[in-house]
Design a protein around this motif. Sequence first.
Motif, PDB file in Angstrom:
ATOM      1  N   ASP A  35       0.855  -1.182   0.000  1.00  0.00           N
ATOM      2  CA  ASP A  35       0.000   0.000   0.000  1.00  0.00           C
ATOM      3  C   ASP A  35       0.894   1.236   0.000  1.00  0.00           C
ATOM      4  OD1 ASP A  35      -1.681   2.219   0.860  1.00  0.00           O
ATOM      5  OD2 ASP A  35      -3.157   0.730   1.483  1.00  0.00           O
ATOM      6  N   ALA A  36       0.751   2.100  -1.008  1.00  0.00           N
ATOM      7  CA  ALA A  36       1.602   3.286  -1.138  1.00  0.00           C
ATOM      8  C   ALA A  36       1.481   4.209   0.066  1.00  0.00           C
ATOM      9  CB  ALA A  36       1.253   4.038  -2.417  1.00  0.00           C
ATOM     10  N   ARG A  37       0.328   4.170   0.739  1.00  0.00           N
ATOM     11  CA  ARG A  37       0.148   5.030   1.909  1.00  0.00           C
ATOM     12  C   ARG A  37       1.047   4.629   3.066  1.00  0.00           C
ATOM     13  NH1 ARG A  37      -6.273   4.248   1.735  1.00  0.00           N
ATOM     14  NH2 ARG A  37      -5.436   2.140   1.447  1.00  0.00           N
ATOM     15  N   ASP A  38       1.583   3.414   3.029  1.00  0.00           N
ATOM     16  CA  ASP A  38       2.500   2.990   4.086  1.00  0.00           C
ATOM     17  C   ASP A  38       3.772   3.840   4.090  1.00  0.00           C
ATOM     18  OD1 ASP A  38       0.757   1.088   4.974  1.00  0.00           O
ATOM     19  OD2 ASP A  38       1.775  -0.603   4.015  1.00  0.00           O
ATOM     20  N   TYR A  39       4.200   4.321   2.918  1.00  0.00           N
ATOM     21  CA  TYR A  39       5.381   5.180   2.882  1.00  0.00           C
ATOM     22  C   TYR A  39       5.094   6.515   3.567  1.00  0.00           C
ATOM     23  CZ  TYR A  39       7.678   1.841  -0.137  1.00  0.00           C
ATOM     24  OH  TYR A  39       8.259   0.702  -0.619  1.00  0.00           O
ATOM     25  N   LEU A  40       3.855   6.988   3.434  1.00  0.00           N
ATOM     26  CA  LEU A  40       3.443   8.188   4.159  1.00  0.00           C
ATOM     27  C   LEU A  40       3.402   7.907   5.661  1.00  0.00           C
ATOM     28  CD1 LEU A  40       2.244  11.044   4.438  1.00  0.00           C
ATOM     29  CD2 LEU A  40       0.003  10.046   3.877  1.00  0.00           C
ATOM     30  N   ARG A  41       2.851   6.770   6.045  1.00  0.00           N
ATOM     31  CA  ARG A  41       2.749   6.430   7.472  1.00  0.00           C
ATOM     32  C   ARG A  41       4.133   6.285   8.107  1.00  0.00           C
ATOM     33  NH1 ARG A  41      -1.296   2.415   5.198  1.00  0.00           N
ATOM     34  NH2 ARG A  41      -3.320   3.464   5.342  1.00  0.00           N
ATOM     35  N   LEU A  42       5.077   5.712   7.376  1.00  0.00           N
ATOM     36  CA  LEU A  42       6.428   5.576   7.899  1.00  0.00           C
ATOM     37  C   LEU A  42       7.063   6.937   8.137  1.00  0.00           C
ATOM     38  CD1 LEU A  42       7.681   2.619   5.671  1.00  0.00           C
ATOM     39  CD2 LEU A  42       7.409   2.573   8.161  1.00  0.00           C
ATOM     40  N   MET A  43       6.843   7.861   7.198  1.00  0.00           N
ATOM     41  CA  MET A  43       7.360   9.212   7.388  1.00  0.00           C
ATOM     42  C   MET A  43       6.707   9.873   8.593  1.00  0.00           C
ATOM     43  SD  MET A  43       6.600  12.666   7.060  1.00  0.00           S
ATOM     44  CE  MET A  43       5.253  12.821   5.884  1.00  0.00           C
ATOM     45  N   GLU A  44       5.374   9.762   8.705  1.00  0.00           N
ATOM     46  CA  GLU A  44       4.647  10.409   9.800  1.00  0.00           C
ATOM     47  C   GLU A  44       5.037   9.822  11.162  1.00  0.00           C
ATOM     48  OE1 GLU A  44       0.541  12.042   7.831  1.00  0.00           O
ATOM     49  OE2 GLU A  44       0.597   9.925   8.428  1.00  0.00           O
ATOM     50  N   ARG A  45       5.442   8.584  11.184  1.00  0.00           N
ATOM     51  CA  ARG A  45       5.884   7.971  12.436  1.00  0.00           C
ATOM     52  C   ARG A  45       7.106   8.710  12.987  1.00  0.00           C
ATOM     53  NH1 ARG A  45       6.829   1.708  11.955  1.00  0.00           N
ATOM     54  NH2 ARG A  45       4.620   1.888  11.353  1.00  0.00           N
ATOM     55  N   ARG A  46       7.926   9.230  12.088  1.00  0.00           N
ATOM     56  CA  ARG A  46       9.120   9.971  12.509  1.00  0.00           C
ATOM     57  C   ARG A  46       8.861  11.464  12.669  1.00  0.00           C
ATOM     58  NH1 ARG A  46      14.466   7.813   9.256  1.00  0.00           N
ATOM     59  NH2 ARG A  46      14.426   5.661  10.009  1.00  0.00           N
ATOM     60  N   GLN A  47       8.058  12.039  11.760  1.00  0.00           N
ATOM     61  CA  GLN A  47       7.958  13.491  11.664  1.00  0.00           C
ATOM     62  C   GLN A  47       6.618  14.059  12.128  1.00  0.00           C
ATOM     63  OE1 GLN A  47      10.623  14.955  11.036  1.00  0.00           O
ATOM     64  NE2 GLN A  47      11.873  13.547   9.847  1.00  0.00           N
ATOM     65  N   GLY A  48       5.639  13.212  12.428  1.00  0.00           N
ATOM     66  CA  GLY A  48       4.329  13.699  12.809  1.00  0.00           C
ATOM     67  C   GLY A  48       3.393  13.774  11.617  1.00  0.00           C
ATOM     68  N   PRO A  49       2.084  13.944  11.858  1.00  0.00           N
ATOM     69  CA  PRO A  49       1.089  13.900  10.781  1.00  0.00           C
ATOM     70  C   PRO A  49       1.233  15.062   9.804  1.00  0.00           C
ATOM     71  CG  PRO A  49       0.079  14.568  12.850  1.00  0.00           C
ATOM     72  CD  PRO A  49       1.470  14.140  13.181  1.00  0.00           C
ATOM     73  N   LEU A  50       0.858  14.782   8.571  1.00  0.00           N
ATOM     74  CA  LEU A  50       0.875  15.772   7.503  1.00  0.00           C
ATOM     75  C   LEU A  50      -0.558  16.013   7.059  1.00  0.00           C
ATOM     76  CD1 LEU A  50       2.754  17.390   5.553  1.00  0.00           C
ATOM     77  CD2 LEU A  50       2.648  15.408   4.018  1.00  0.00           C
ATOM     78  N   ALA A  51      -0.978  17.278   7.045  1.00  0.00           N
ATOM     79  CA  ALA A  51      -2.338  17.609   6.607  1.00  0.00           C
ATOM     80  C   ALA A  51      -2.456  17.397   5.108  1.00  0.00           C
ATOM     81  CB  ALA A  51      -2.662  19.057   6.972  1.00  0.00           C
ATOM     82  N   LEU A  52      -3.460  16.638   4.699  1.00  0.00           N
ATOM     83  CA  LEU A  52      -3.638  16.268   3.288  1.00  0.00           C
ATOM     84  C   LEU A  52      -4.935  16.843   2.733  1.00  0.00           C
ATOM     85  CD1 LEU A  52      -2.569  12.504   3.427  1.00  0.00           C
ATOM     86  CD2 LEU A  52      -1.156  14.518   2.969  1.00  0.00           C
ATOM     87  N   PRO A  53      -4.965  17.072   1.405  1.00  0.00           N
ATOM     88  CA  PRO A  53      -3.844  16.969   0.466  1.00  0.00           C
ATOM     89  C   PRO A  53      -2.944  18.196   0.543  1.00  0.00           C
ATOM     90  CG  PRO A  53      -5.780  17.713  -0.722  1.00  0.00           C
ATOM     91  CD  PRO A  53      -6.225  17.457   0.699  1.00  0.00           C
ATOM     92  N   VAL A  54      -1.701  18.042   0.099  1.00  0.00           N
ATOM     93  CA  VAL A  54      -0.794  19.185   0.024  1.00  0.00           C
ATOM     94  C   VAL A  54      -0.969  19.852  -1.341  1.00  0.00           C
ATOM     95  CG1 VAL A  54       0.850  18.075   1.557  1.00  0.00           C
ATOM     96  CG2 VAL A  54       1.131  17.838  -0.928  1.00  0.00           C
ATOM     97  N   SER A  55      -0.472  21.057  -1.468  1.00  0.00           N
ATOM     98  CA  SER A  55      -0.540  21.750  -2.755  1.00  0.00           C
ATOM     99  C   SER A  55       0.502  21.164  -3.705  1.00  0.00           C
ATOM    100  CB  SER A  55      -0.272  23.242  -2.566  1.00  0.00           C
ATOM    101  OG  SER A  55       1.103  23.465  -2.313  1.00  0.00           O
ATOM    102  N   PRO A  56       0.314  21.309  -5.015  1.00  0.00           N
ATOM    103  CA  PRO A  56       1.318  20.814  -5.963  1.00  0.00           C
ATOM    104  C   PRO A  56       2.704  21.421  -5.749  1.00  0.00           C
ATOM    105  CG  PRO A  56      -0.734  21.275  -7.100  1.00  0.00           C
ATOM    106  CD  PRO A  56      -0.894  21.806  -5.705  1.00  0.00           C
ATOM    107  N   ALA A  57       2.765  22.628  -5.186  1.00  0.00           N
ATOM    108  CA  ALA A  57       4.059  23.269  -4.948  1.00  0.00           C
ATOM    109  C   ALA A  57       4.751  22.729  -3.694  1.00  0.00           C
ATOM    110  CB  ALA A  57       3.879  24.781  -4.825  1.00  0.00           C
ATOM    111  N   TYR A  58       4.012  22.046  -2.828  1.00  0.00           N
ATOM    112  CA  TYR A  58       4.540  21.662  -1.513  1.00  0.00           C
ATOM    113  C   TYR A  58       5.846  20.871  -1.580  1.00  0.00           C
ATOM    114  CZ  TYR A  58       5.027  19.181   2.909  1.00  0.00           C
ATOM    115  OH  TYR A  58       5.535  18.654   4.056  1.00  0.00           O
ATOM    116  N   PRO A  59       5.956  19.789  -2.387  1.00  0.00           N
ATOM    117  CA  PRO A  59       7.199  19.009  -2.333  1.00  0.00           C
ATOM    118  C   PRO A  59       8.449  19.809  -2.691  1.00  0.00           C
ATOM    119  CG  PRO A  59       5.463  17.755  -3.419  1.00  0.00           C
ATOM    120  CD  PRO A  59       4.962  19.167  -3.272  1.00  0.00           C
ATOM    121  N   TRP A  60       8.303  20.895  -3.451  1.00  0.00           N
ATOM    122  CA  TRP A  60       9.455  21.679  -3.883  1.00  0.00           C
ATOM    123  C   TRP A  60       9.994  22.584  -2.788  1.00  0.00           C
ATOM    124  CZ3 TRP A  60      11.592  20.260  -8.327  1.00  0.00           C
ATOM    125  CH2 TRP A  60      10.798  19.558  -9.241  1.00  0.00           C
ATOM    126  N   GLY A  61       9.194  22.887  -1.783  1.00  0.00           N
ATOM    127  CA  GLY A  61       9.667  23.678  -0.665  1.00  0.00           C
ATOM    128  C   GLY A  61      10.335  24.976  -1.071  1.00  0.00           C
TER     129      GLY A  61
END
Length: 359
Positions: A35-61
């Motif tokens: 499940d692709a969402r598991d990669y999100l869950r693994l990240m959130e386990r370390r960094q805390g929850p992420l409000a979804l959905p993010v904007s298309p510009a978000y990953p570029w920071g």
Amino acid sequence: MLRLFLAGDLMLGRGIDQILPHPCPPGLFEPWVKDARDYLRLMERRQGPLALPVSPAYPWGFTLKLLSRLKPQLRLANLETAVTARGSPWPGKDIHYRLNTANLAVLQAARPSALTLANNHVLDWGLLGLEDSLAALKKAGIPALGAGEDLAQAQAPAIFPLEQGRLLCFGCALADSGVPQDWAATDSRPGVWRLPSLDTASLAEVTGAIGAWRRPGDRVLLSIHWGGNWGYGIEPAQRNFAHGLVEAGVDLVHGHSSHHPKAMELYQGRLILYGCGDLINDYEGITTGLPYRDDLGLLYFPELAADGRLSALLAVPTRLRRFQLQPASKAESQFLQGIVEGQGLRFRTGAKGWLRLLP
């Protein structure tokens, strides 16, 4: 003076696709993760929850403001993801990346001048996935390098006018980066421009294809997907091939495949980037156990003189946090500088005079 923005692998599937407004169905066909969402869950386990959905510009920071400030005339990266919601996973492959076509805005946010598709993931979802990727990029006005409906299209460059002459950008991939033989484009089959090895025949194929397009006064950039994912070493065959490209008239070799930045070299005044590392990925929650930092990367801003020689290179250290590019810390920047300078010294080029890292 020509300023470019070059980056490594854009892996926008799985966890990255899932945080965007229109994710693909999350089912995966990997040996361990289904499940692709598991990669999100693994990240959130370390960094805390992420409000979804993010904007298309978000990953570029911070990258988008940096690009606006530095104003490169051309922006190029390796899109190591099929842009599709169709197709079937390629049999025999463990990893299959795809970005929903409806999420193409994440690419458009960075306004790439071109994207190379010659890599080991663009056909993860079969010929339908490649067809959708080519169509989506064409509709968005983003030239695709290194892949096409046939070999002639895969070998064709993106062409950009300069004050004097043109800049020709080509893309190809080596078999040793994991590109299956069946992915090779032919005169009658879609695919990528795949080179079987780093031998004289492959060098002749590349230089011949470039020669068919090149005019007097043109500059040439070759984007090449080669080698494995891990390790700082540069094989002698890879270095000899890069030197042969420069001797044949290539002005800049844009190498990628490694998940971390590798050595760079000046040869006859031309820049060779052996491995640009990852630009964006969803590895944040994964512990590899390897002595590498795939969360750290570099944004490359080379400046070329009118004759194609490198005048200067600015490299901006980055880190991935919460699936977003952020400026690297001072310690992380020093780590990256040590790698760049240490590797470069092996080639007796060092980092003095032509390379500057922006903290």
